[in-house]
Write an enzyme that holds these catalytic residues in place. Structure first.
Site, PDB file in Angstrom:
ATOM      1  N   ARG A 163      13.059  -5.884   4.114  1.00  0.00           N
ATOM      2  CA  ARG A 163      12.127  -6.751   4.638  1.00  0.00           C
ATOM      3  C   ARG A 163      10.807  -6.254   4.061  1.00  0.00           C
ATOM      4  O   ARG A 163      10.470  -5.053   3.884  1.00  0.00           O
ATOM      5  CB  ARG A 163      11.918  -5.978   6.168  1.00  0.00           C
ATOM      6  CG  ARG A 163      10.771  -6.787   6.748  1.00  0.00           C
ATOM      7  CD  ARG A 163      10.761  -5.922   8.114  1.00  0.00           C
ATOM      8  NE  ARG A 163       9.319  -6.416   9.072  1.00  0.00           N
ATOM      9  CZ  ARG A 163       8.197  -5.652   8.868  1.00  0.00           C
ATOM     10  NH1 ARG A 163       8.040  -4.716   8.187  1.00  0.00           N
ATOM     11  NH2 ARG A 163       7.356  -6.131   9.668  1.00  0.00           N
TER      12      ARG A 163
ATOM     13  N   LEU B  45      -0.593  -8.987  -1.453  1.00  0.00           N
ATOM     14  CA  LEU B  45      -0.491  -8.045  -2.659  1.00  0.00           C
ATOM     15  C   LEU B  45      -1.361  -8.339  -3.606  1.00  0.00           C
ATOM     16  O   LEU B  45      -2.004  -7.307  -4.216  1.00  0.00           O
ATOM     17  CB  LEU B  45       0.828  -8.288  -3.538  1.00  0.00           C
ATOM     18  CG  LEU B  45       2.298  -8.095  -2.372  1.00  0.00           C
ATOM     19  CD1 LEU B  45       3.543  -8.374  -3.391  1.00  0.00           C
ATOM     20  CD2 LEU B  45       2.155  -6.728  -1.709  1.00  0.00           C
TER      21      LEU B  45
ATOM     22  N   HIS C 275       0.978  -1.174  -0.003  1.00  0.00           N
ATOM     23  CA  HIS C 275       0.016   0.011   0.027  1.00  0.00           C
ATOM     24  C   HIS C 275       0.873   1.145   0.055  1.00  0.00           C
ATOM     25  O   HIS C 275       2.121   1.239   0.277  1.00  0.00           O
ATOM     26  CB  HIS C 275      -0.839   0.147   1.258  1.00  0.00           C
ATOM     27  CG  HIS C 275      -0.061  -0.077   2.474  1.00  0.00           C
ATOM     28  ND1 HIS C 275       0.051  -1.523   2.977  1.00  0.00           N
ATOM     29  CD2 HIS C 275       0.713   0.802   3.389  1.00  0.00           C
ATOM     30  CE1 HIS C 275       0.843  -1.137   4.198  1.00  0.00           C
ATOM     31  NE2 HIS C 275       1.220  -0.271   4.279  1.00  0.00           N
TER      32      HIS C 275
ATOM     33  N   GLU D 235       7.671 -10.718   5.676  1.00  0.00           N
ATOM     34  CA  GLU D 235       6.868 -10.563   6.771  1.00  0.00           C
ATOM     35  C   GLU D 235       5.501 -10.922   6.647  1.00  0.00           C
ATOM     36  O   GLU D 235       4.790 -10.524   5.995  1.00  0.00           O
ATOM     37  CB  GLU D 235       6.853  -8.925   7.402  1.00  0.00           C
ATOM     38  CG  GLU D 235       6.390  -8.719   8.573  1.00  0.00           C
ATOM     39  CD  GLU D 235       4.969  -7.812   8.702  1.00  0.00           C
ATOM     40  OE1 GLU D 235       4.529  -7.746   9.696  1.00  0.00           O
ATOM     41  OE2 GLU D 235       4.650  -7.418   7.752  1.00  0.00           O
TER      42      GLU D 235
ATOM     43  N   ASP E  77       7.369  -5.678   3.959  1.00  0.00           N
ATOM     44  CA  ASP E  77       6.389  -5.616   4.793  1.00  0.00           C
ATOM     45  C   ASP E  77       5.053  -6.339   4.150  1.00  0.00           C
ATOM     46  O   ASP E  77       4.517  -5.702   2.901  1.00  0.00           O
ATOM     47  CB  ASP E  77       6.184  -3.982   5.291  1.00  0.00           C
ATOM     48  CG  ASP E  77       4.845  -3.830   6.076  1.00  0.00           C
ATOM     49  OD1 ASP E  77       5.068  -4.069   7.188  1.00  0.00           O
ATOM     50  OD2 ASP E  77       3.953  -2.956   5.574  1.00  0.00           O
TER      51      ASP E  77
ATOM     52  N   ASP F 177       6.177  -3.404  16.241  1.00  0.00           N
ATOM     53  CA  ASP F 177       4.653  -3.541  16.129  1.00  0.00           C
ATOM     54  C   ASP F 177       4.283  -4.127  17.438  1.00  0.00           C
ATOM     55  O   ASP F 177       5.169  -4.343  18.454  1.00  0.00           O
ATOM     56  CB  ASP F 177       4.350  -4.719  15.098  1.00  0.00           C
ATOM     57  CG  ASP F 177       4.198  -4.060  13.708  1.00  0.00           C
ATOM     58  OD1 ASP F 177       3.960  -2.859  13.486  1.00  0.00           O
ATOM     59  OD2 ASP F 177       4.596  -4.966  12.638  1.00  0.00           O
TER      60      ASP F 177
END
Length: 575
Positions: free
Chosen positions: A211, A218, A116, A255, A213, A323
């Site tokens: 990394r 997707l 995004h 991830e 994310d 996170d």
């Protein structure tokens, strides 16, 4: 788009699987050190602390997003992928960081949130204002909010739908996370081409990998769940092929907050590889569960599962990061128990998880901090540390969302914890001033002056780990014990036979989660009569008996790393 010549690190050709041996360190640029007194950490500040990270034993830095962004989601809402947020620095300063890190034989991994963008990104602004233009199809638009009914909502505390209405285009757009983060449309070849250009841009600047994310999300289909759908894997295979061909030695880290067999799919196969590494999410909450329940059973079960991964792939293991401590991989009963132990105040919770740092989670218990780190550094996979956890930094649950555990690094007992010389009110977040974790006594400077501090202890464990290839390259095999609170496994490495000359090695790792001393018998018939030596001090332990059993006395929440057999041995305290 023009690119600079790649910056090559000399050791890459010698050790193409460097990431399997590496100790990673997640450092948020904004949180580490402010070099220009504007209240926010920056790249120049990070460069000035590379010597500290090298001393600690860090092999690779992981940098969360530092791109141009409105910062409504800690930088994961990107508005320009090839520009750096002005308060963090410039592209030239980033190039300097990569060069200085490489001079210290440290790699640099950057976060790449490509599922995004921010709604402030020029692509989205063009897409909403000109549906027929070149960016009109860069995002997933619909006349209704009823498409993809099987796709779950991730940020349950903030969003009640995966669709948001745009008043400019007069249509709904799809988003898996916050509504200000519209998902890109990977069905559009122009999007794929644009993402490839971005990946090449940063690889040409010398980064050693990414990394990736939120990589499972997707591609989305009407029938699927929008997680790990076949086109997503096809995309990753294409990225991996390009990286291996044009940038050998660089890595892709997935991830994917899913079960191990599902996550392993993001590493592909030996014939069609995808990511080089993936995070092991299920093991992490079970470590915390064992610490409070005094039961090792759940960890034994998870670690006993055999998940095939390609020969060149490896796991990333962690205790905490930027996170929340996610509890998506556990049952409701398990989740409620974790909330009761670790997040008794509702302010400590967010989404389906806990927004706390490691030391507050463990009530600042030195025994539990040592046990948790000893387990982390001995698991199969490369350990990822979170900045500040090496000194037992605290958090601030009065801050919103996940900012609770993203406060400034505590360097000294001076103003602003040595993070910045700015007026305290100017800091992007306040430094921790709670009774237990106040920066006056929890800081790097004071712990450097104490030889038995947590900082020195963690450094010693890292350096002991480095001289034993079984930890980075060996297999993990759980052993049976007669005590419910004790986990035992061996790390077995057959030797490399390459230019590193690594000899075969077996290490027995034993962990007691009991809150009292415990006696345990471990069964391993294949080790009958073998000797044992402590990896830290080299002291002799009782040998396995003729049946392959060994009886050990464990201290309260204690652990052992023991070398099995005669063979080559290296160990001891780091100076």
């Amino acid at each position: 788009m023009s690119f600079t010549a790649p910056i090559q690190l000399p050791g890459l050709a010698l050790d193409p699987q460097w990431y399997k041996r590496a100790v990673f360190y997640e450092v948020m640029v904004r949180s580490f050190l402010d070099s220009n007194a504007d209240g926010s950490g920056d790249l120049t500040g990070l460069v000035s602390k590379l010597d500290y990270l090298q001393w600690l034993g860090i092999d690779a830095l992981w940098l969360p997003p530092f791109f141009q962004s409105p910062l409504r989601d800690g930088g994961y809402d990107v508005s320009d992928y090839t520009s750096i947020l002005a308060e963090f620095g410039t592209v030239d300063e980033f190039r300097d960081l990569v060069t200085k890190a490489h001079e210290r034989n440290m790699r640099v991994i950057i976060d790449l949130p490509i599922n995004h963008t921010s709604d402030a990104h020029e692509w989205f602004q063009q897409s909403r204002s000109d549906p027929e233009g070149p960016y009109g199809d860069f995002y997933m638009w619909s006349d209704s909010d009823e498409k993809y009914p099987n796709v779950r909502i991730i940020f349950t505390d903030y969003e009640d739908s995966n669709w948001a209405f745009d008043p400019v285009r007069r249509q709904f757009y799809f988003h898996r996370f916050f509504s200000h983060q519209p998902d890109l449309n990977y069905e559009n070849p122009a999007v794929v081409e644009a993402i490839f250009d971005i990946i090449r841009f940063w690889l040409d600047l010398g980064v050693d990998g990414f990394r990736l994310d939120a990589i499972p999300y997707l591609f989305v289909s009407e029938e699927g769940t929008g997680e790990g759908e076949p086109p997503t894997h096809e995309f990753l295979k294409k990225v991996r092929a390009m990286v291996d061909r044009d940038y050998p030695g660089r890595v892709m880290i997935a991830e994917a907050n899913q079960w191990p067999n599902e996550v392993a799919a993001f590493m592909g196969t030996d014939e069609e590889p995808e990511c080089h590494m993936a995070f092991d999410f299920p093991a992490m909450p079970r470590i915390f569960y064992s610490l409070r329940s005094q039961q090792a059973g759940e960890l034994v079960r998870v670690l006993s599962e055999h998940t095939h991964v390609p020969e060149g792939a490896g796991w990333g293991v962690f205790l905490r990061n930027h996170d929340e401590l996610t509890l998506e991989m556990v049952t409701e009963e398990y989740r409620q128990a974790m909330y009761g132990w670790y997040a008794y105040d509702p302010r400590m919770r967010v989404n389906v998880g806990i927004r706390r740092r490691l030391s507050p989670l463990l009530d600042n218990s030195r025994a539990e901090l040592e046990l948790a780190h000893a387990l982390l550094f001995s698991l199969q996979g490369s350990p990822f540390l979170y900045y500040g956890d090496e000194i037992g930094m605290g958090d601030n649950i009065w801050l919103p969302d996940r900012d609770a555990s993203r406060t400034p690094m505590q360097w000294t007992p001076d103003r602003n914890a040595g993070f910045s010389s700015a007026d305290p009110g100017k800091l992007y977040l306040p430094v921790v001033q709670s009774l237990v974790y106040n920066y006056h006594h929890v800081n790097v400077e004071s712990q450097l002056a104490q030889s038995r501090s947590l900082l020195h202890w963690i450094r010693n464990v890292i350096h002991v780990r480095k001289v034993h290839p079984a930890f980075g390259l060996g297999q993990l095999r759980v052993l049976p014990t007669n005590h419910d609170s004790v986990l035992a496994f061996v790390r077995e490495y057959p030797g490399s036979g390459n230019q590193f000359g690594d000899a075969p090695e077996t290490v027995l790792c034993v962990f007691s989660f009991a809150h009292n001393p415990a006696a345990v018998r471990i069964e391993a018939p294949e080790f009958a009569g073998q000797s044992l030596r402590d990896l830290f001090g080299g002291g002799d332990f009782p040998s396995f008996d003729a049946e392959g059993g060994i009886e050990l006395t464990m201290g309260t929440q204690g652990f052992y790393w023991l070398h099995v057999g005669e063979g080559q041995f290296a160990g001891g305290r780091a100076s």
